[in-house]
Design a protein around this motif. Structure first.
Motif, mmCIF file in Angstrom:
data_model
loop_
_atom_site.group_PDB
_atom_site.id
_atom_site.type_symbol
_atom_site.label_atom_id
_atom_site.label_comp_id
_atom_site.label_asym_id
_atom_site.label_seq_id
_atom_site.Cartn_x
_atom_site.Cartn_y
_atom_site.Cartn_z
ATOM 1 N N ASN A 7 2.751 -6.542 6.473
ATOM 2 C CA ASN A 7 3.322 -5.346 5.843
ATOM 3 C C ASN A 7 2.532 -4.940 4.607
ATOM 4 O O ASN A 7 2.427 -3.751 4.297
ATOM 5 N N GLY A 8 1.948 -5.898 3.918
ATOM 6 C CA GLY A 8 1.100 -5.577 2.769
ATOM 7 C C GLY A 8 -0.144 -4.808 3.187
ATOM 8 O O GLY A 8 -0.528 -3.822 2.531
ATOM 9 N N PHE A 9 -0.782 -5.252 4.261
ATOM 10 C CA PHE A 9 -1.950 -4.531 4.775
ATOM 11 C C PHE A 9 -1.577 -3.111 5.208
ATOM 12 O O PHE A 9 -2.313 -2.154 4.946
ATOM 13 N N LEU A 10 -0.430 -2.978 5.863
ATOM 14 C CA LEU A 10 -0.003 -1.656 6.292
ATOM 15 C C LEU A 10 0.350 -0.767 5.096
ATOM 16 O O LEU A 10 0.104 0.444 5.127
ATOM 17 N N LEU A 11 0.885 -1.354 4.032
ATOM 18 C CA LEU A 11 1.176 -0.586 2.824
ATOM 19 C C LEU A 11 -0.106 -0.100 2.166
ATOM 20 O O LEU A 11 -0.192 1.058 1.733
ATOM 21 N N ALA A 14 -1.346 2.767 4.176
ATOM 22 C CA ALA A 14 -0.550 3.968 3.920
ATOM 23 C C ALA A 14 -0.930 4.599 2.590
ATOM 24 O O ALA A 14 -0.984 5.844 2.469
ATOM 25 N N LEU A 15 -1.214 3.801 1.573
ATOM 26 C CA LEU A 15 -1.639 4.355 0.282
ATOM 27 C C LEU A 15 -2.994 5.060 0.397
ATOM 28 O O LEU A 15 -3.201 6.128 -0.182
ATOM 29 N N MET A 47 -6.764 12.095 10.395
ATOM 30 C CA MET A 47 -5.931 11.234 9.549
ATOM 31 C C MET A 47 -4.492 11.171 10.043
ATOM 32 O O MET A 47 -3.841 10.129 9.938
ATOM 33 N N ILE A 48 -3.990 12.270 10.576
ATOM 34 C CA ILE A 48 -2.635 12.253 11.143
ATOM 35 C C ILE A 48 -2.584 11.292 12.323
ATOM 36 O O ILE A 48 -1.630 10.523 12.473
ATOM 37 N N GLN A 49 -3.616 11.319 13.152
ATOM 38 C CA GLN A 49 -3.653 10.387 14.275
ATOM 39 C C GLN A 49 -3.717 8.941 13.795
ATOM 40 O O GLN A 49 -3.025 8.068 14.336
ATOM 41 N N CYS A 50 -4.519 8.677 12.795
ATOM 42 C CA CYS A 50 -4.607 7.315 12.269
ATOM 43 C C CYS A 50 -3.301 6.888 11.604
ATOM 44 O O CYS A 50 -2.889 5.730 11.721
ATOM 45 N N ALA A 53 -0.953 5.985 14.294
ATOM 46 C CA ALA A 53 -1.302 4.672 14.843
ATOM 47 C C ALA A 53 -0.841 3.556 13.908
ATOM 48 O O ALA A 53 -0.361 2.512 14.364
ATOM 49 N N THR A 54 -0.949 3.778 12.599
ATOM 50 C CA THR A 54 -0.459 2.798 11.638
ATOM 51 C C THR A 54 1.050 2.665 11.739
ATOM 52 O O THR A 54 1.599 1.559 11.652
ATOM 53 N N TYR A 55 1.733 3.791 11.943
ATOM 54 C CA TYR A 55 3.185 3.743 12.124
ATOM 55 C C TYR A 55 3.547 2.951 13.380
ATOM 56 O O TYR A 55 4.504 2.176 13.384
#
Length: 91
Positions: A7-11, A14-15, A47-50, A53-55
């Motif tokens: 979750n830290g990597f995903l945060l 997201a930033l 970026m929306i696609q990425c 994908a992150t979501y």
């Protein structure tokens, strides 16, 4: 992998996406000509696609993959149509 690290990597991702959205939005709004705005819009679509994908990685929910396909197709069609029918700026 530990869920807190994951979750830290995903945060962090997201930033970075948030900062990239702000910078790309500036390029779209302040672009000196329409090709700069088109390039910014293509970057925004990527970026929306990425971000989607992150979501998917965060929620493990694959129902968003259809939205990713629609965003990709609309981005491609808009880029091709603007490039095809573009006139010189200022004329």
């Amino acid at each position: 992998m530990d869920p807190a690290i994951y979750n830290g990597f995903l945060l962090v991702a997201a930033l970075f996406f948030g900062a990239a959205f702000i910078l790309t939005s500036y390029r779209i709004l302040a672009g000196p000509n329409s090709l700069d705005r088109l390039l910014g819009l293509d970057g925004l679509v990527a970026m929306i696609q990425c971000a989607l994908a992150t979501y998917i990685c965060w929620s493990l929910d694959l129902t968003v993959s259809g939205a990713m396909l629609v965003v990709a197709l609309l981005g491609f069609i808009s880029s091709v149509s603007v490039a095809r029918f573009r006139k010189k700026d200022g004329t």
